[in-house]
Design a protein around this motif. Structure first.
Motif, short mmCIF file in Angstrom:
data_model
loop_
_atom_site.label_atom_id
_atom_site.label_comp_id
_atom_site.label_asym_id
_atom_site.label_seq_id
_atom_site.Cartn_x
_atom_site.Cartn_y
_atom_site.Cartn_z
N GLN A 58 0.70 -1.06 0.03
CA GLN A 58 -0.04 -0.14 0.07
C GLN A 58 0.97 1.17 -0.01
O GLN A 58 2.12 1.12 0.81
CB GLN A 58 -0.98 -0.04 1.29
N HIS A 59 0.54 2.32 -0.67
CA HIS A 59 1.08 3.59 -0.99
C HIS A 59 0.15 4.83 -0.86
O HIS A 59 -0.97 4.70 -1.04
CB HIS A 59 2.18 3.53 -1.86
N ALA A 60 0.62 5.86 -0.49
CA ALA A 60 -0.22 7.12 -0.68
C ALA A 60 0.65 8.27 -1.45
O ALA A 60 0.55 9.29 -1.15
CB ALA A 60 -0.56 7.86 0.66
N ILE A 109 3.02 -0.86 -10.47
CA ILE A 109 2.66 0.32 -9.61
C ILE A 109 1.22 0.97 -9.94
O ILE A 109 1.23 1.24 -11.34
CB ILE A 109 3.73 1.30 -9.75
N LEU A 110 0.19 0.99 -9.16
CA LEU A 110 -0.91 1.58 -9.36
C LEU A 110 -1.23 2.61 -8.43
O LEU A 110 -0.62 2.73 -7.40
CB LEU A 110 -2.16 0.43 -9.44
N PRO A 111 -2.33 3.41 -8.63
CA PRO A 111 -2.61 4.21 -7.56
C PRO A 111 -3.05 3.51 -6.21
O PRO A 111 -3.70 2.42 -6.02
CB PRO A 111 -4.13 4.94 -8.14
N SER A 112 -2.28 3.88 -5.00
CA SER A 112 -2.59 3.31 -3.81
C SER A 112 -2.07 1.98 -3.68
O SER A 112 -1.87 1.72 -2.41
CB SER A 112 -3.87 3.51 -3.26
N THR A 113 -1.57 1.31 -4.50
CA THR A 113 -1.09 -0.10 -4.35
C THR A 113 0.03 -0.50 -5.44
O THR A 113 -0.11 0.08 -6.40
CB THR A 113 -2.18 -1.12 -4.44
N ILE A 114 0.84 -1.28 -4.93
CA ILE A 114 1.93 -1.88 -5.78
C ILE A 114 1.76 -3.25 -5.91
O ILE A 114 1.61 -3.98 -4.87
CB ILE A 114 3.17 -1.75 -5.28
N GLU A 115 1.04 -4.13 -6.90
CA GLU A 115 1.03 -5.47 -7.04
C GLU A 115 2.19 -6.06 -7.22
O GLU A 115 3.05 -5.50 -7.77
CB GLU A 115 -0.09 -5.71 -8.13
N ALA A 140 10.38 -2.66 3.82
CA ALA A 140 11.64 -1.41 3.72
C ALA A 140 10.99 -0.10 3.10
O ALA A 140 11.50 0.89 3.30
CB ALA A 140 12.82 -2.15 2.87
N PHE A 141 9.94 -0.51 2.29
CA PHE A 141 9.32 0.59 1.43
C PHE A 141 8.49 1.29 2.35
O PHE A 141 8.45 2.43 2.23
CB PHE A 141 8.33 -0.29 0.38
N GLU A 143 9.02 1.70 5.80
CA GLU A 143 9.70 2.22 6.83
C GLU A 143 10.77 3.18 6.10
O GLU A 143 11.69 3.53 7.05
CB GLU A 143 10.15 1.17 7.92
N GLY A 144 10.75 3.56 4.93
CA GLY A 144 11.55 4.32 4.36
C GLY A 144 11.89 5.56 5.12
O GLY A 144 10.93 6.17 5.70
N PRO A 145 13.02 6.34 4.76
CA PRO A 145 13.23 7.72 5.46
C PRO A 145 12.17 8.84 5.10
O PRO A 145 11.90 9.83 5.84
CB PRO A 145 14.68 7.77 4.95
N ASP A 146 11.74 8.66 3.83
CA ASP A 146 10.71 9.61 3.45
C ASP A 146 9.40 9.44 3.76
O ASP A 146 8.63 9.66 2.79
CB ASP A 146 10.96 10.25 2.21
N THR A 147 8.92 8.41 4.60
CA THR A 147 7.52 8.03 4.67
C THR A 147 6.67 9.14 5.22
O THR A 147 6.90 9.99 5.91
CB THR A 147 7.48 6.81 5.79
N PRO A 148 5.51 9.27 4.20
CA PRO A 148 4.62 10.13 4.26
C PRO A 148 3.85 10.13 5.69
O PRO A 148 3.77 9.29 6.25
CB PRO A 148 3.71 10.20 3.33
#
Length: 148
Positions: A58-60, A109-115, A140-141, A143-148
């Protein structure tokens, strides 16, 4: 006798690692999804509905930002080699240190998810290696240093 066993071991290793270099044809995106896993238990996929199932990442972020972050994250994995990249899709080959076995790891890579899909090229079982790898990449993704 020891010499024969040693020679047999070297030939077996050379044979197995030689086969590890053959890239499968079922890689990439088909019908807007990553290819399905084979029936063997040496693959995980966020598209699967059976024992191969693993959650997507998941990502934002925007797709471009998520891809850049994913590439940065994967650069931390020394056994990973980028083999294909286009907007919204990335593929890596992960090579095991001892025998040189190759696993193909793909990301859509899709909006809000990476399959995700991670599959071993050889063997029947991977002893959970592909699942553990995707979970390590997820951690790792996120908890990365630039986590929003």
């Amino acid at each position: 006798m020891k010499y024969s066993l040693y020679l047999f071991s070297l030939v077996a290793i050379a044979t197995l690692t030689g086969c590890a270099g053959m890239t499968p044809k079922q890689l990439g995106v088909i019908n807007s999804e990553l290819y399905p896993c084979p029936s063997s238990p040496n693959c995980v996929s966020s598209y699967a509905q059976d024992s191969h199932k693993i959650a997507p990442i998941q990502h934002a972020l925007s797709i471009e930002q998520a891809q850049a972050r994913l590439l940065s994250t994967l650069s931390q994995f020394h056994e990973a080699q980028l083999t294909s990249q286009e907007p919204g899709y990335v593929r890596y080959e992960f090579t095991s240190r001892f025998f040189g076995f190759i696993d193909d790891v793909e990301f859509l890579i899709l909006p809000s998810t990476i399959e995700v899909r991670s599959a071993s090229r050889l063997g029947y079982s991977d002893l959970g290696v592909n699942r553990k790898r995707i979970e390590a990449i997820r951690k790792a993704f996120t908890e990365g240093p630039d986590t929003p």
